[in-house]
Each structure stands twice: as structure tokens, then as C-alpha cells.
Scaffold this motif. Sequence first.
Motif, PDB file in Angstrom:
ATOM      1  N   MET A 106       0.833  -1.204   0.000  1.00 12.52           N
ATOM      2  CA  MET A 106       0.000   0.000   0.000  1.00 12.52           C
ATOM      3  C   MET A 106       0.865   1.250   0.000  1.00 12.52           C
ATOM      4  O   MET A 106       1.949   1.269   0.594  1.00 12.52           O
ATOM      5  N   ALA A 107       0.388   2.278  -0.683  1.00 12.23           N
ATOM      6  CA  ALA A 107       1.081   3.562  -0.681  1.00 12.23           C
ATOM      7  C   ALA A 107       1.068   4.136   0.732  1.00 12.23           C
ATOM      8  O   ALA A 107       0.040   4.128   1.414  1.00 12.23           O
ATOM      9  N   ASP A 108       2.213   4.610   1.169  1.00  5.19           N
ATOM     10  CA  ASP A 108       2.380   5.115   2.535  1.00  5.19           C
ATOM     11  C   ASP A 108       1.816   6.536   2.638  1.00  5.19           C
ATOM     12  O   ASP A 108       2.554   7.522   2.643  1.00  5.19           O
ATOM     13  N   ASN A 109       0.502   6.608   2.705  1.00  2.00           N
ATOM     14  CA  ASN A 109      -0.191   7.890   2.794  1.00  2.00           C
ATOM     15  C   ASN A 109      -1.297   7.752   3.833  1.00  2.00           C
ATOM     16  O   ASN A 109      -2.238   6.985   3.638  1.00  2.00           O
ATOM     17  N   PRO A 110      -1.209   8.462   4.965  1.00  2.00           N
ATOM     18  CA  PRO A 110      -2.207   8.319   6.033  1.00  2.00           C
ATOM     19  C   PRO A 110      -3.620   8.726   5.620  1.00  2.00           C
ATOM     20  O   PRO A 110      -4.586   8.412   6.309  1.00  2.00           O
ATOM     21  N   LYS A 111      -3.731   9.428   4.469  1.00  2.00           N
ATOM     22  CA  LYS A 111      -5.061   9.797   3.967  1.00  2.00           C
ATOM     23  C   LYS A 111      -5.754   8.621   3.276  1.00  2.00           C
ATOM     24  O   LYS A 111      -6.959   8.644   3.048  1.00  2.00           O
ATOM     25  N   PHE A 112      -4.981   7.593   2.898  1.00  2.00           N
ATOM     26  CA  PHE A 112      -5.547   6.403   2.269  1.00  2.00           C
ATOM     27  C   PHE A 112      -5.948   5.414   3.364  1.00  2.00           C
ATOM     28  O   PHE A 112      -5.181   5.180   4.303  1.00  2.00           O
ATOM     29  N   SER A 113      -7.113   4.820   3.227  1.00  2.00           N
ATOM     30  CA  SER A 113      -7.575   3.859   4.224  1.00  2.00           C
ATOM     31  C   SER A 113      -8.114   2.610   3.546  1.00  2.00           C
ATOM     32  O   SER A 113      -8.445   2.614   2.355  1.00  2.00           O
ATOM     33  N   ILE A 114      -8.215   1.548   4.329  1.00  2.00           N
ATOM     34  CA  ILE A 114      -8.676   0.250   3.816  1.00  2.00           C
ATOM     35  C   ILE A 114      -9.395  -0.494   4.928  1.00  2.00           C
ATOM     36  O   ILE A 114      -9.022  -0.400   6.094  1.00  2.00           O
ATOM     37  N   GLY A 115     -10.452  -1.215   4.571  1.00  2.00           N
ATOM     38  CA  GLY A 115     -11.172  -1.998   5.579  1.00  2.00           C
ATOM     39  C   GLY A 115     -12.523  -2.453   5.073  1.00  2.00           C
ATOM     40  O   GLY A 115     -13.020  -1.967   4.048  1.00  2.00           O
ATOM     41  N   VAL A 163      -2.214  -5.000   5.372  1.00  3.66           N
ATOM     42  CA  VAL A 163      -1.326  -4.916   4.207  1.00  3.66           C
ATOM     43  C   VAL A 163       0.067  -5.373   4.635  1.00  3.66           C
ATOM     44  O   VAL A 163       0.451  -5.202   5.794  1.00  3.66           O
ATOM     45  N   ASP A 164       0.797  -5.946   3.701  1.00  5.48           N
ATOM     46  CA  ASP A 164       2.105  -6.530   4.019  1.00  5.48           C
ATOM     47  C   ASP A 164       3.233  -5.507   4.071  1.00  5.48           C
ATOM     48  O   ASP A 164       4.175  -5.661   4.835  1.00  5.48           O
ATOM     49  N   GLU A 165       3.123  -4.481   3.226  1.00  8.91           N
ATOM     50  CA  GLU A 165       4.188  -3.472   3.175  1.00  8.91           C
ATOM     51  C   GLU A 165       3.602  -2.103   2.862  1.00  8.91           C
ATOM     52  O   GLU A 165       2.591  -1.992   2.161  1.00  8.91           O
ATOM     53  N   LEU A 166       4.255  -1.072   3.383  1.00  7.30           N
ATOM     54  CA  LEU A 166       3.987   0.311   2.991  1.00  7.30           C
ATOM     55  C   LEU A 166       5.211   0.843   2.265  1.00  7.30           C
ATOM     56  O   LEU A 166       6.338   0.633   2.716  1.00  7.30           O
ATOM     57  N   VAL A 167       4.988   1.514   1.156  1.00  5.84           N
ATOM     58  CA  VAL A 167       6.108   2.138   0.434  1.00  5.84           C
ATOM     59  C   VAL A 167       5.660   3.511  -0.043  1.00  5.84           C
ATOM     60  O   VAL A 167       4.458   3.762  -0.199  1.00  5.84           O
ATOM     61  N   PRO A 168       6.597   4.424  -0.275  1.00 13.94           N
ATOM     62  CA  PRO A 168       6.225   5.735  -0.831  1.00 13.94           C
ATOM     63  C   PRO A 168       5.447   5.540  -2.137  1.00 13.94           C
ATOM     64  O   PRO A 168       5.731   4.614  -2.910  1.00 13.94           O
ATOM     65  N   GLU A 169       4.484   6.422  -2.373  1.00 17.03           N
ATOM     66  CA  GLU A 169       3.609   6.282  -3.551  1.00 17.03           C
ATOM     67  C   GLU A 169       4.398   6.111  -4.843  1.00 17.03           C
ATOM     68  O   GLU A 169       4.055   5.285  -5.691  1.00 17.03           O
ATOM     69  N   GLU A 170       5.487   6.890  -4.985  1.00 14.94           N
ATOM     70  CA  GLU A 170       6.241   6.856  -6.242  1.00 14.94           C
ATOM     71  C   GLU A 170       7.032   5.560  -6.415  1.00 14.94           C
ATOM     72  O   GLU A 170       7.493   5.238  -7.506  1.00 14.94           O
ATOM     73  N   LYS A 171       7.157   4.772  -5.336  1.00 13.60           N
ATOM     74  CA  LYS A 171       7.917   3.508  -5.407  1.00 13.60           C
ATOM     75  C   LYS A 171       6.997   2.276  -5.449  1.00 13.60           C
ATOM     76  O   LYS A 171       7.483   1.150  -5.478  1.00 13.60           O
ATOM     77  N   LEU A 172       5.684   2.522  -5.456  1.00 10.06           N
ATOM     78  CA  LEU A 172       4.721   1.419  -5.313  1.00 10.06           C
ATOM     79  C   LEU A 172       4.851   0.367  -6.415  1.00 10.06           C
ATOM     80  O   LEU A 172       4.961  -0.832  -6.146  1.00 10.06           O
ATOM     81  N   MET A 173       4.861   0.794  -7.657  1.00  9.35           N
ATOM     82  CA  MET A 173       4.897  -0.166  -8.766  1.00  9.35           C
ATOM     83  C   MET A 173       6.251  -0.859  -8.867  1.00  9.35           C
ATOM     84  O   MET A 173       6.325  -2.045  -9.206  1.00  9.35           O
ATOM     85  N   GLU A 174       7.298  -0.124  -8.554  1.00 10.62           N
ATOM     86  CA  GLU A 174       8.637  -0.718  -8.547  1.00 10.62           C
ATOM     87  C   GLU A 174       8.706  -1.840  -7.501  1.00 10.62           C
ATOM     88  O   GLU A 174       9.247  -2.929  -7.763  1.00 10.62           O
ATOM     89  N   LYS A 175       8.138  -1.583  -6.328  1.00 13.34           N
ATOM     90  CA  LYS A 175       8.134  -2.588  -5.265  1.00 13.34           C
ATOM     91  C   LYS A 175       7.248  -3.774  -5.637  1.00 13.34           C
ATOM     92  O   LYS A 175       7.611  -4.937  -5.382  1.00 13.34           O
ATOM     93  N   ALA A 176       6.101  -3.497  -6.238  1.00 10.95           N
ATOM     94  CA  ALA A 176       5.196  -4.579  -6.653  1.00 10.95           C
ATOM     95  C   ALA A 176       5.888  -5.508  -7.653  1.00 10.95           C
ATOM     96  O   ALA A 176       5.760  -6.737  -7.578  1.00 10.95           O
ATOM     97  N   ALA A 177       6.633  -4.928  -8.577  1.00 13.55           N
ATOM     98  CA  ALA A 177       7.371  -5.728  -9.571  1.00 13.55           C
ATOM     99  C   ALA A 177       8.443  -6.571  -8.895  1.00 13.55           C
ATOM    100  O   ALA A 177       8.662  -7.736  -9.266  1.00 13.55           O
ATOM    101  N   ALA A 178       9.111  -6.003  -7.879  1.00 11.91           N
ATOM    102  CA  ALA A 178      10.163  -6.735  -7.163  1.00 11.91           C
ATOM    103  C   ALA A 178       9.570  -7.904  -6.378  1.00 11.91           C
ATOM    104  O   ALA A 178      10.134  -9.007  -6.355  1.00 11.91           O
ATOM    105  N   VAL A 179       8.432  -7.674  -5.751  1.00 12.02           N
ATOM    106  CA  VAL A 179       7.748  -8.748  -5.002  1.00 12.02           C
ATOM    107  C   VAL A 179       7.296  -9.844  -5.963  1.00 12.02           C
ATOM    108  O   VAL A 179       7.454 -11.037  -5.691  1.00 12.02           O
ATOM    109  N   MET A 180       6.737  -9.445  -7.098  1.00 16.08           N
ATOM    110  CA  MET A 180       6.297 -10.421  -8.094  1.00 16.08           C
ATOM    111  C   MET A 180       7.473 -11.294  -8.546  1.00 16.08           C
ATOM    112  O   MET A 180       7.354 -12.533  -8.629  1.00 16.08           O
ATOM    113  N   ALA A 181       8.617 -10.676  -8.794  1.00 13.23           N
ATOM    114  CA  ALA A 181       9.803 -11.422  -9.220  1.00 13.23           C
ATOM    115  C   ALA A 181      10.237 -12.424  -8.152  1.00 13.23           C
ATOM    116  O   ALA A 181      10.625 -13.560  -8.462  1.00 13.23           O
TER     117      ALA A 181
END
Length: 242
Positions: A106-115, A163-181
Motif C-alpha cells: 500500500m502507498a504510505d499515505n495516512p489519507k488512504f484507508s482500507i477496511g 497490508v504486508d508493506e507500505l512504500v512511498p507512492e512513487e515507489k509502489l509499482m517498482e516494489k510490486a514488480a520486485a515482489v512479483m519477481a
Amino acid sequence: MMKFKSPPVNSLSLEFLTEFSISLEKLENDRACRGVIITSALPKIFSSGLDITEMCGVEHSSECWRAVQELWLRLYGSNLVTVAAVNGSSPAGGCLVALSCDYRIMADNPKFSIGLNEAQLGIVAPFWFKDTFVNVVGHRIAERSLQLGSLHPAPEAHRLGLVDELVPEEKLMEKAAAVMAQWLALPDHARQLTKTMMRKAVLDRLVAHREEDIKNFITFVSKESIQKSLRMYMEMLKKKKS
């Protein structure tokens, strides 16, 4: 990669649900595809959950609910590696989509919520929503969160294990690709059998009670008190937009 793009908030309408399931089936049948990253093409929202307009009035409720079941059965039971890149808020059905994936970033933004906030609308999350939630965060956290209809800000969602990880918004897709790999580095067969072993009982429970679950949903959503609650919620949303 699969990107949700159904403005303004990626509501899970019947059309959206059907298209999602068909797209997932196509990926499942493509032997060259071993995994999928699920994210949103819209800013600040992953998915707002079920389309409330289709639940106000019960004409399409049965068909819509069957489509929600179909999507969950396909996504939760998918042989693919599924990574949710949650780049905005994700209440209710949107949270279910993320919960159904193998891994959530998830993007590390306290304004974003999930539940699963159904209780706030006077709606009871069905047993298979509950089972999926419990399997991710454990019984006590799920019980408290479901009763209160809590929407957890990103940092809290991470602390609870939603959620398993928080990352800065701009790094979200890069991290998702790394996890997928990382996940795809394992042999598919062993991973798929393990996933089936872990999830089969929950999937089988809905398959066995599917028609009963639809009937219960229609009976519940048809109640005038629930329809009134949904109408009030829609009015509140309209006022927010204006």
C-alpha cells in the motif's frame, strides 16, 4: 498488470465485476502469464467497493451479488501470483479484492484507508468476506474491525497486518514488480498446491452455500431499513461531490 479504470471511484458495478472476471480468466488461460499486479489507474482510490446505486432497489441485486461471488472465487482461488498495489483508499468490496490477493503493498499515505466497513451502512459482511479477513489479520482484529466497520489508515493497516508493506507512492509499482519477481522465482507447482491447500476450505464453503448466500443477501438488502440507509449514504456522497 491489471489497472482498474472506472471513474470516478472504480465502483464494483455488474459491468465492472464481469469484465474483471473475464480478464482474470483470460490471464489464467494464458500459459505465458504466471502472475498479475492489480492496481488502479485513478488517483487516490483503489476501489470504493460495491456500486451502491445497484443495491438501491433490488432489481439487479441478485445478478450483481452472483458476480461478486464469481470474482472472489476466481481471484481467491487463482493459480496466478496475485499482488495488490493499493494506490488509494479501498473500502468494503475494494478491501475484499486486496485481501484476496497473495500479497498487498500500500502507498504510505495516512489519507488512504482500507477496511471492510459494511457495518457503517447497516450491512453485515457475509461469511466469506469474514473468512478472508480472518485468514489475513486473525480472529480478534477481524472481529473488532468488522463490528465497528473500521476503515484503517495505511499505517494502521500495516501494523494490523492488513497490508504486508507500505512504500512511498512513487515507489509502489517498482516494489510490486520486485515482489512479483520474488514469488515467481519459486516453482509454480509447489506454490499453487500450497495455496490451494491453504484456501480450499474457505472457497468450498461458499461453493456449497452459494445460492443460500445470494438469497440471504437479497432478503437483507430488500429490507426498507437497509434501503433507507443506502439512500442516505448516497445523498451524503452527492453532497460531498457538490
